[in-house]
Write an enzyme that holds these catalytic residues in place. Structure first.
Site: not given
Length: 829
Positions: A375, A497-499
């Site tokens: 991330r 995305v990615e949280g």
């Protein structure tokens, strides 16, 4: 000595010792010394000494303190401590604490920060940037990719595989490039400066995916088989985590597997029957191997005593019978390969679990540990590349494009937007570089990665909006020569995305940071969970009284630093940046104080007061980003030309930190505490201001003027001048126009009138007729006119070209089809 003087002396000694975080023993000795002086002055009597001893002795004698204070407090703590799910515990345990821990503790060690090594490219990595990356970008046509094919060209895919772009993370022993995190970031920034599709497709396999998981957790057999195939591009990986019912709440995935016996390659084996329905999976439509996250159940307890094993990760070849893969989503006209995948009762052997059967149920820990690294790389790097490209393009455009007979970049209204873009470009590069540098030092910075992902993607969204405002009609007309529109369209993808960003800000940054970064909270939680009561009391005693001393210290530090504006606190440099270090000392102490106050008064409810957590997280984030800015300035040799960018970034971030603190006080549930602490933290009100108009002007001038500061702002971008690279051509156009301006002025002066700055080929003709320029200078004016027109003109098309192709017979899946797939999975569950 009067009683008032004694009280003031005790308070002063307490404050000084607390500010410097003295030990309990030193506190006791110093206060005893003050009382002794008071005794000689006949102010302190026997009763005073008796009170002092009643307090001091139990605190300083460990056995008494632990039995009569710590043990009852531990019992109370266990009753009120917030409950934590298994996934929350694993998320908190994942990764490491790095520089953000120092910022959280109220007393940052700036020398420690500046001693972190500056990330640099190796000779091999630089050669890759100068060779394969340049070649790849030269062969990529982003308009053809995004509008005409909705995909990369086959030869581009093949080049990606042949040159190892999917294998930057894979070790050399398996045929990969084994690049540093910094090199990966630089590659992605350069790719983004021409094609978001390209950087997205390259970024995902090099962050959270099968390659990363295999290297850390795979069996030797899995590594030896898959990693060489991934490195050579024989296999294309994707990782399927997100479900329709579980997006950012990844721990709630409904996809499941059941341990059972079944037929595999002609014989009965112990395996898993898997059912899943995933979406938003990057590379899924072209993947040959599917990384799958699911909840594994063992109802017959074939693997042990547990029936519910938990989240598990497995590698499933895409050609496995029953795997549905190949359809595509269409994410906002940035058509990187992204799509759904489903499976219904797909049987595979247990050896498909990443790490083998022993890793059954360990998937969540694997994911959060790898995400703490990935991330921090892909999305921050892509966003940073996008902001930097917008900064250079907008600076060039604003200098070339004229309205009201002057470059639009010289208008004060435009300067405001440009300064934001330039300031964000500088700070985003600084933050991303510092974060990936931590990874290269062996850290897994889970809190830092959340900070960087959230704030870089948010700043990218703002920067691209500002760039669109400055470009006006040039920005909104799609076509091969529009270098902004795809970034504008695709900005929400990175936000999502990615949280998702709302969740990242309101729950993850501070939710993990408060426990991971605080020097005592995690130790208290761990002590309370010990089964050995004696060990629990000893460990809790150490953490609790350390915490009390820490809180007292931060109260006095905050008070003193707020009253003085941090003026007497430490700064490693005594120059124009000193005030930023000192303000960060102040805000770091205030953050530490308010964290303890919030946790102490709200307890477990703090987890549900998301906007309180978000504001505390904002303060930590602003401190981290400002630190990165100052570190970059130091690492690059404290270049005075860059100082306006440094000042703008620091002042913007510190003003945001101040605002977050102010809003925290205004919305804090306990109004009495909020009012008192606001007076302590802001005794003279909010004294910090956003960057001034003068600073905006200086930053915008850097963006519009070729210079070393501007070159550093745009490092690691694709600026090669070739027909397919709009950014490189705009950069060349800026040089062409600037070269033409003095010649234009010469012709205007000779002609006796102020000519308009267009039709420069006609100006060249006039200049030749007047004899004030030569043929070579006339060519400079003609070249500048061609470049100027390229920059300001927009694409137009034959109407038939823009019509959708209605010849396709395969129609998209409708909502009914997706609902049916989801219902089938729920019924199976």
């Amino acid at each position: 000595m009067s009683m008032l003087l004694l009280f003031l002396a005790l308070l002063a000694v307490t404050g000084i010792l607390a500010y410097h975080r003295a030990s309990l023993t030193l506190f006791t000795a110093a206060l005893g010394a003050v009382l002794l002086v008071g005794s000689f002055a006949d102010v302190v009597n026997l009763f005073g000494w008796l009170v002092f001893l009643i307090i001091a002795l139990p605190l300083n004698i460990a056995s008494i303190r632990q039995q009569h204070l710590t043990k009852p407090l531990l019992k109370l703590y266990r009753k009120i401590m917030p409950e934590m799910s298994t996934t929350e515990k694993e998320a908190i345990d994942a990764g490491t604490t790095w520089w953000e821990g120092d910022l959280f503790c109220g007393n940052p060690d700036w020398h420690k920060m500046h001693n972190f090594p500056q990330p640099r490219l190796s000779a091999e990595e630089q050669a890759f940037m100068d060779g394969p990356v340049e070649e790849l970008l030269a062969m990529t046509d982003d308009w053809h990719t995004t509008h005409e094919r909705a995909d990369l060209a086959p030869e581009v895919y093949q080049y990606l595989k042949d040159k190892g772009f999917f294998a930057m993370i894979i070790k050399k022993e398996y045929g990969g490039l084994e690049f540093s995190a910094y090199a990966q970031s630089c590659v992605l920034q350069k790719l983004t400066s021409k094609s978001m599709v390209l950087s997205s497709i390259v970024g995902v396999p090099n962050s959270l995916g099968p390659g990363e998981l295999l290297q850390h957790y795979g069996t030797d057999e899995q590594k030896n088989y898959y990693l060489p195939r991934l490195a050579k591009g024989i296999d294309v990986p994707c990782f399927a985590l997100t479900s329709p019912e579980a997006g950012s709440d990844a721990g709630a995935i409904p996809d499941f597997g059941v341990v059972c016996k079944g037929q595999w390659q002609g014989e009965e084996v112990l395996g898993m029957r898997l059912t899943w329905n995933k979406r938003y999976i990057t590379l899924a439509p072209i993947a040959t191997v599917l990384g799958l996250a699911f909840k594994l159940q063992d109802p017959d307890k074939l693997l042990g005593d547990q029936a519910d094993l938990g989240i598990t990760c497995a590698l499933i070849p895409a050609n496995t019978p029953g795997v549905k893969i190949g359809r595509r989503h269409f994410p906002l006209n940035v058509p990187f390969q992204n799509g759904p995948t489903q499976g219904d009762g797909v049987f595979v052997p247990l050896s498909y679990i990443i790490g083998g059967p022993k890793m059954a149920g360990q998937g969540w820990r694997m994911l959060v540990e790898c995400l703490s690294v990935g991330r921090a790389i892909t999305l921050p790097s892509n966003s940073t590349g996008g902001i930097k490209a917008a900064a250079l393009a907008t600076g060039a455009y604003a200098r070339i494009r004229r309205q009201f007979k002057l470059p639009v970049g010289k208008m004060e209204g435009v300067e405001e937007a440009m300064a934001r873009i330039g300031g964000y470009a500088y700070m985003s590069d600084a933050s991303t570089t510092m974060s990936v540098g931590a990874i290269d030092l062996g850290e897994k910075p889970s809190v830092v990665s959340a900070i960087t992902k959230y704030h870089m993607t948010e700043r990218m969204r703002t920067a691209i909006n500002d760039a669109m405002d400055v470009h006006g009609g040039k920005g909104i007309c799609m076509g091969p020569n529009n270098y902004l529109a795809r970034g504008y369209q695709g900005a929400p993808v990175a936000i999502t995305v990615e949280g998702a960003n709302i969740l990242t800000r309101s729950m993850i940054i501070y939710g993990q940071g408060a426990i991971r970064c605080h020097p005592y909270v995690l130790a208290e939680l761990q002590a309370a969970q010990l089964h050995d009561e004696g060990a629990a009391v000893t460990a809790f005693d150490k953490a609790l009284f350390g915490h009390i001393g820490f809180a007292i210290s931060n109260f006095f530090r905050t008070f003193w630093l707020s009253v003085t504006g941090g003026a007497f606190s430490h700064s490693p440099y005594n120059d124009d940046t000193a005030r930023y270090y000192k303000q960060m000392n102040r805000f770091s102490a205030a953050l530490a104080l308010m964290s303890d106050v919030a946790m102490g008064t709200l307890g477990g409810d703090l987890k549900r007061r998301e906007r309180i957590s978000a504001r505390l997280g904002d303060i930590l984030s602003m401190l981290y980003i400002t630190s990165a800015v100052l570190k970059r300035y130091q690492d690059e040799g404290r270049q005075v030309q860059d100082l306006p960018l440094v000042q703008w970034a620091c002042e913007d971030n510190l003003a945001r930190a101040q605002l977050a603190l102010d809003e925290l006080f205004d919305n804090f549930p306990n109004r009495v505490i909020a009012v008192v602490l606001k007076r302590i933290v802001f005794p003279f009100g909010r004294t910090l201001r956003k960057p001034s108009d003068k600073l905006d002007h200086q930053v915008s001038r850097i963006m519009m003027t070729p210079c070393e500061a501007r070159n550093r702002l745009g490092k690691h971008l694709y600026l090669t001048v070739e027909p397919g690279n709009q950014l490189g051509r705009v950069e060349q156009a800026l040089l062409d126009v600037l070269a033409a301006e003095p010649l234009f002025d010469k012709v205007s002066k000779a002609s006796g009138k102020r000519l308009p700055f267009f039709r420069l080929h006609e100006v060249a003709k006039i200049g030749l007729e007047l004899g004030v320029i030569n043929k070579q200078e006339a060519d400079v004016l003609r070249t500048a006119e061609e470049s100027r027109l390229f920059v300001i003109n927009v694409d137009d098309f034959d109407p038939a070209y823009l019509a959708a192709d209605n010849s396709l017979t395969q129609q998209p899946n409708g909502a009914d089809a997706l609902n049916a797939e989801g219902k089938k999975q729920q019924d199976a569950a």
